[in-house]
Design a protein around this motif. Structure first.
Motif, PDB file in Angstrom:
ATOM      1  N   HIS A   2       0.828  -1.203   0.000  1.00 59.21           N
ATOM      2  CA  HIS A   2       0.000   0.000   0.000  1.00 59.21           C
ATOM      3  C   HIS A   2       0.861   1.251   0.000  1.00 59.21           C
ATOM      4  O   HIS A   2       2.045   1.214   0.373  1.00 59.21           O
ATOM      5  CB  HIS A   2      -0.959  -0.009   1.200  1.00 59.21           C
TER       6      HIS A   2
ATOM      7  N   SER B 207      -3.976   4.020   0.527  1.00 53.14           N
ATOM      8  CA  SER B 207      -4.648   2.931  -0.182  1.00 53.14           C
ATOM      9  C   SER B 207      -5.138   1.857   0.787  1.00 53.14           C
ATOM     10  O   SER B 207      -6.108   1.157   0.500  1.00 53.14           O
ATOM     11  CB  SER B 207      -3.694   2.313  -1.204  1.00 53.14           C
TER      12      SER B 207
ATOM     13  N   ALA C 290      -8.770   0.185   0.871  1.00 50.77           N
ATOM     14  CA  ALA C 290      -8.957  -1.262   0.837  1.00 50.77           C
ATOM     15  C   ALA C 290      -9.842  -1.739   1.984  1.00 50.77           C
ATOM     16  O   ALA C 290     -10.706  -2.604   1.804  1.00 50.77           O
ATOM     17  CB  ALA C 290      -7.593  -1.956   0.895  1.00 50.77           C
TER      18      ALA C 290
ATOM     19  N   LEU D 225      -6.302  -2.605  -6.130  1.00 51.11           N
ATOM     20  CA  LEU D 225      -6.124  -1.169  -5.949  1.00 51.11           C
ATOM     21  C   LEU D 225      -4.912  -0.685  -6.735  1.00 51.11           C
ATOM     22  O   LEU D 225      -3.846  -1.319  -6.697  1.00 51.11           O
ATOM     23  CB  LEU D 225      -5.947  -0.823  -4.474  1.00 51.11           C
TER      24      LEU D 225
ATOM     25  N   TRP E 119      -2.374   6.291  -5.242  1.00 52.14           N
ATOM     26  CA  TRP E 119      -2.417   6.783  -3.859  1.00 52.14           C
ATOM     27  C   TRP E 119      -1.052   7.296  -3.407  1.00 52.14           C
ATOM     28  O   TRP E 119      -0.974   8.140  -2.531  1.00 52.14           O
ATOM     29  CB  TRP E 119      -2.889   5.678  -2.925  1.00 52.14           C
TER      30      TRP E 119
END
Length: 424
Positions: free
Chosen positions: A248, A256, A260, A362, A367
């Protein structure tokens, strides 16, 4: 007494200084009348400190939080009930409740006129945009005398918990395919009439209909047994969250990981509302919510509570100890961050152990401040393995991505041809 002297306010210290000054001046100037005034001014804060220090206040506090489980952005109400159970009246009370900074400023109250049998109810609201489990309290109390010369601190030890769950988005109904039978999308499996399976039994499990008990086998074994062909199966779905730190990007509520977690919560609520028995799994391989949760409007609570406290894990590989026997896992919806080649064996194993596999991938680079990738990050790798997948970016609407995910075609793992992913 020492505690009381340490609790002298600015006014009380000023009285002490004025009294000492008056006595000294009276002695130097030879003024007996001024001496009496100085002694009176000096004795007033000291006597007050003795009275307040020896006072025994029996204050009782009851704190309730309603509701104890709220979604991020919603408010909760904290009710305080204060009672003076002692016989000693007090002066002014200065109350301050300890509240985590994410819930707002610390509420402060000023109460006076507290006598025997006194009771007061106070209410305030808290709100958080950050998920988590927070403790409200303890409350600190400052006891002051009527003259404001002495102020002593007291503290209650009780606290109350408030759980703030992730934000959820209503999702449209899409075809999910396979899964166990019962109250989900599929019909019960039937065994061939007259075959050996007709007399196959298993041990009784919670939720089985007592009318399905095979009494002859139960008497022989010594415990309740039920016929396998009559067991009340229910459609099952596993929601998997990749919460590895390296998967992430971003920080705080704009990361992110938070996207999630919110997507996972939305999917879990949606599946329980559709009647699926849902369980939650994370990258550590643990069942974070305590097993399967039967479908229904109220069954999503434990799942949301578990997601409220999910944190990143400092690990490289995914753990799949939560997988059951091959092909027996029902529907799997995986919410993934960035994945690499080292995750391919795990993704393939997850695919083979479930009847229908969906993945929300994602685009974590978006992000992290990088431009959104045209392929959606992990989307090509997932599509190569045969997952039905869609990409989710910071500006994408989850309900629309979910709808596109339900429309995406599925194909066997490793089959040649165009990737099955959908870029939202």
């Amino acid at each position: 007494m020492r505690e009381a002297l340490r609790g002298l306010t600015v006014r009380g210290r000023a009285f002490l200084a004025a009294g000492v000054t008056a006595v000294v001046c009276a002695v130097v100037m030879g003024q007996p009348a001024l001496t009496r005034v100085g002694v009176l001014v000096l004795a007033l804060p000291l006597v007050t400190a003795v009275v307040v220090g020896r006072g025994r206040y029996r204050l009782a506090l009851v704190r309730t939080v309603t509701p104890q489980l709220v979604a991020a952005g919603q408010t909760a109400r904290v009710n305080l009930s204060l009672t003076n159970e002692g016989r000693t009246p007090s002066g002014t009370l200065l109350l301050e409740d300890q509240v985590p900074y994410v819930l707002g400023t610390r509420p402060r109250f000023v109460l006076d006129g507290i006598g025997q049998g006194w009771r007061r109810h106070v209410t305030y609201q808290v709100r958080s945009d950050v998920r988590g489990r927070f403790d409200i309290g303890p409350m600190s109390v400052r006891v002051s005398d009527p003259f404001g010369l002495v102020e002593l601190g007291r503290s209650f030890s009780s606290t109350a918990a408030l759980t703030v769950t992730p934000r959820t988005v209503p999702l449209p109904v899409v075809p999910l395919g396979g899964g166990w039978t019962g109250s989900g999308d599929n019909r019960p499996r039937a065994f061939a009439v007259g075959s050996a399976e007709d007399v196959t039994v298993r041990e009784y499990r919670r939720g089985d209909d007592l009318r399905r008990v095979h009494w002859r086998s139960s008497a022989r074994v010594g415990e309740l047994m039920v016929r396998r062909e009559e067991q009340p199966w229910q459609s099952r779905a596993t929601v998997f969250l990749d919460n590895r730190a390296g998967s992430h990007r971003g920080q705080g509520i704009a990361s992110s990981l938070e996207a999630a977690v919110s997507a996972t919560a939305s999917v879990a609520v949606h599946l329980t509302q559709r009647g699926f028995a849902v369980r939650l799994a994370t990258a550590s391989g643990e069942d974070s919510a305590g097993g399967w949760h039967a479908g229904g409007e109220e069954s999503a609570g434990p799942l949301l509570e578990a997601l409220a406290v999910v944190e990143t894990l400092p690990r490289l590989h995914l753990d799949t100890t939560w997988l059951g026997e091959q092909g027996q896992g029902g529907v799997t919806v995986a919410v993934l961050g960035s994945v690499g080649d080292h995750d391919v064996p795990v993704l393939r194993r997850m695919l083979h152990h479930t009847s229908s596999s969906f993945a929300l991938a994602l685009d974590v680079d978006a992000w992290g401040g990088s431009p959104a990738t045209a392929t959606g990050g992990a989307l090509p790798l997932l599509a190569q393995q045969g997952w039905r997948c869609a990409s989710l970016g910071p500006r994408d609407r989850l309900d629309q991505v979910w709808q596109e995910l339900g429309r995406s075609p599925s194909r066997p793992s490793g089959a040649p041809g165009r990737a099955a992913g959908v870029v939202a």
